[in-house]
Design a protein around this motif. Structure first.
Motif, mmCIF file in Angstrom:
data_model
loop_
_atom_site.group_PDB
_atom_site.id
_atom_site.type_symbol
_atom_site.label_atom_id
_atom_site.label_comp_id
_atom_site.label_asym_id
_atom_site.label_seq_id
_atom_site.Cartn_x
_atom_site.Cartn_y
_atom_site.Cartn_z
ATOM 1 N N ASN A 1 41.261 -35.563 27.514
ATOM 2 C CA ASN A 1 39.854 -35.207 27.354
ATOM 3 C C ASN A 1 39.551 -33.890 28.053
ATOM 4 N N LYS A 2 38.445 -33.282 27.658
ATOM 5 C CA LYS A 2 38.053 -31.977 28.188
ATOM 6 C C LYS A 2 37.287 -32.152 29.487
ATOM 7 N N ASN A 3 37.683 -31.366 30.486
ATOM 8 C CA ASN A 3 36.974 -31.350 31.760
ATOM 9 C C ASN A 3 35.889 -30.285 31.678
ATOM 10 N N THR A 4 34.642 -30.714 31.559
ATOM 11 C CA THR A 4 33.544 -29.759 31.383
ATOM 12 C C THR A 4 33.285 -28.940 32.638
ATOM 13 N N GLY A 5 33.787 -29.410 33.782
ATOM 14 C CA GLY A 5 33.556 -28.688 35.027
ATOM 15 C C GLY A 5 34.320 -27.384 35.109
ATOM 16 N N ASN A 6 35.600 -27.404 34.683
ATOM 17 C CA ASN A 6 36.408 -26.183 34.781
ATOM 18 C C ASN A 6 37.046 -25.784 33.458
ATOM 19 N N ASN A 7 36.565 -26.399 32.359
ATOM 20 C CA ASN A 7 37.084 -26.116 31.013
ATOM 21 C C ASN A 7 38.569 -26.439 30.875
ATOM 22 N N GLY A 8 39.080 -27.268 31.772
ATOM 23 C CA GLY A 8 40.473 -27.690 31.682
ATOM 24 C C GLY A 8 40.596 -28.990 30.904
ATOM 25 N N LYS A 9 41.762 -29.613 30.999
ATOM 26 C CA LYS A 9 42.009 -30.866 30.292
ATOM 27 C C LYS A 9 42.558 -31.899 31.264
ATOM 28 N N ASP B 1 54.358 -36.674 34.683
ATOM 29 C CA ASP B 1 53.150 -37.375 35.118
ATOM 30 C C ASP B 1 52.219 -36.490 35.942
ATOM 31 N N LYS B 2 52.531 -35.191 36.053
ATOM 32 C CA LYS B 2 51.687 -34.315 36.868
ATOM 33 C C LYS B 2 51.757 -32.876 36.364
ATOM 34 N N PHE B 3 50.762 -32.080 36.751
ATOM 35 C CA PHE B 3 50.763 -30.658 36.437
ATOM 36 C C PHE B 3 51.654 -29.918 37.435
ATOM 37 N N ILE B 4 52.333 -28.877 36.941
ATOM 38 C CA ILE B 4 53.269 -28.115 37.763
ATOM 39 C C ILE B 4 52.832 -26.659 37.797
ATOM 40 N N LEU B 5 52.876 -26.055 38.971
ATOM 41 C CA LEU B 5 52.598 -24.628 39.074
ATOM 42 C C LEU B 5 53.648 -23.869 38.271
ATOM 43 N N LEU B 6 53.195 -22.949 37.434
ATOM 44 C CA LEU B 6 54.119 -22.213 36.572
ATOM 45 C C LEU B 6 55.173 -21.475 37.390
ATOM 46 N N ASP B 7 54.779 -20.953 38.545
ATOM 47 C CA ASP B 7 55.727 -20.206 39.381
ATOM 48 C C ASP B 7 56.843 -21.091 39.936
ATOM 49 N N LYS B 8 56.593 -22.406 40.057
ATOM 50 C CA LYS B 8 57.620 -23.303 40.589
ATOM 51 C C LYS B 8 58.797 -23.453 39.634
ATOM 52 N N ILE B 9 58.559 -23.139 38.368
ATOM 53 C CA ILE B 9 59.624 -23.252 37.369
ATOM 54 C C ILE B 9 60.612 -22.091 37.498
ATOM 55 N N ASN B 10 60.201 -21.035 38.180
ATOM 56 C CA ASN B 10 61.044 -19.838 38.293
ATOM 57 C C ASN B 10 62.427 -20.124 38.860
ATOM 58 N N ALA B 11 62.524 -21.133 39.726
ATOM 59 C CA ALA B 11 63.814 -21.447 40.349
ATOM 60 C C ALA B 11 64.874 -21.798 39.309
ATOM 61 N N GLU C 1 49.363 -29.480 21.996
ATOM 62 C CA GLU C 1 49.741 -30.886 22.068
ATOM 63 C C GLU C 1 51.064 -31.050 22.807
ATOM 64 N N ILE C 2 51.912 -30.039 22.719
ATOM 65 C CA ILE C 2 53.232 -30.099 23.339
ATOM 66 C C ILE C 2 53.174 -29.698 24.807
ATOM 67 N N LEU C 3 52.436 -28.640 25.091
ATOM 68 C CA LEU C 3 52.349 -28.142 26.465
ATOM 69 C C LEU C 3 50.879 -27.955 26.829
ATOM 70 N N ILE C 4 50.436 -28.668 27.845
ATOM 71 C CA ILE C 4 49.044 -28.589 28.283
ATOM 72 C C ILE C 4 48.955 -27.615 29.451
ATOM 73 N N GLU C 5 48.042 -26.679 29.349
ATOM 74 C CA GLU C 5 47.887 -25.656 30.381
ATOM 75 C C GLU C 5 46.495 -25.733 31.004
ATOM 76 N N ARG D 1 43.650 -17.777 39.246
ATOM 77 C CA ARG D 1 44.669 -16.855 38.744
ATOM 78 C C ARG D 1 45.999 -17.562 38.495
ATOM 79 N N ILE D 2 46.147 -18.740 39.087
ATOM 80 C CA ILE D 2 47.404 -19.487 38.995
ATOM 81 C C ILE D 2 47.334 -20.479 37.839
ATOM 82 N N LYS D 3 48.359 -20.477 37.011
ATOM 83 C CA LYS D 3 48.410 -21.371 35.852
ATOM 84 C C LYS D 3 49.297 -22.578 36.152
ATOM 85 N N GLU D 4 48.883 -23.733 35.645
ATOM 86 C CA GLU D 4 49.665 -24.961 35.772
ATOM 87 C C GLU D 4 49.956 -25.502 34.374
#
Length: 224
Positions: A48-56, A149-159, A198-202, A210-213
């Motif tokens: 569902n849409k989070n109306t507070g921060n336009n996230g999901k 089961d959780k959101f991941i900081l995009l930068d953490k994938i860099n490893a 549907e495949i990748l939720i951002e 500024r940080i994407k998850e």
């Protein structure tokens, strides 16, 4: 079960075509964007849409949780003709139900219709056929599955994309990561016939916009 499930703003429906029944259950969740039922786990995944921060937001509930409180139960259609006649008109009636209720239908995944990850063998399977990914796509997909089961900081994938033998810049690693993400999403889109969102939720990080998850949006069965 030979049934369909449907979702509206204030109700959850079970549509039993063979037995001519529509059961309405109490449901309350605003701004639902999509939902799917995973027969392997008997769970419903709701986005569902989070109306507070336009996230999901992602919620995972057992099917039995959504079918606890019955509101009404009534006939799907009224006819003096036999069941066989209804099957001939079934597609038309179902279309009318969808238009009237204005809801999202989701059908049970049958065995073989979702991706299976064999953790012991580190292999993938879809519709009883092996799936092979490129090395970096494979590493990324496994990482997302292990953290689905959780959101991941995009930068953490860099490893996953660092070259241990050479010193590389942050920009070079980011570029390799972004290519792997793009290629993995494209392959899964083609394989599953789904949209990117549907495949990748951002979403943006709550503390620093500024940080994407990211988070895996599809359900993968893990065995082994």
């Amino acid at each position: 079960d030979d049934v369909l499930y449907a979702l509206s703003k204030n109700a959850f429906y079970k549509i039993d075509i063979i037995n001519n029944k529509v059961t309405e259950y109490e449901f309350s969740m605003p701004n639902v964007l999509s939902c799917v039922y995973d027969a392997y786990t008997d769970k419903v995944i709701l986005i569902n849409k989070n109306t507070g921060n336009n996230g999901k937001n992602i919620f995972i509930k057992k099917l039995e949780e959504l079918t606890e409180i019955v509101v009404t139960q009534k006939a799907l259609y009224s006819s003096n003709n036999s069941r066989y006649l209804f099957w001939g008109l079934g597609s038309v009636i179902l279309l009318l139900v969808l238009i009237i209720l204005r809801q999202t239908i989701f059908v049970k995944f049958k065995k073989g219709e979702s991706i299976i990850y064999n953790k012991k063998n580190n292999t993938f399977e879809f519709k009883q056929k092996a799936i092979v990914f490129e090395k970096e796509q494979h590493l990324l997909f496994v990482f997302l599955i292990n953290n689905q089961d959780k959101f991941i900081l995009l930068d953490k994938i860099n490893a996953l994309f660092k070259n241990q033998d050479t010193q590389e810049s942050y920009i070079t690693i980011n570029k390799r990561r972004d290519i792997a993400v793009k290629e993995l999403v494209f392959k899964l889109k083609t394989l599953l016939n789904k949209e990117r969102n549907e495949i990748l939720i951002e979403r943006k990080n709550d503390k620093d916009k500024r940080i994407k998850e990211i988070k895996l949006g599809i359900s993968v069965q893990v065995i082994g």
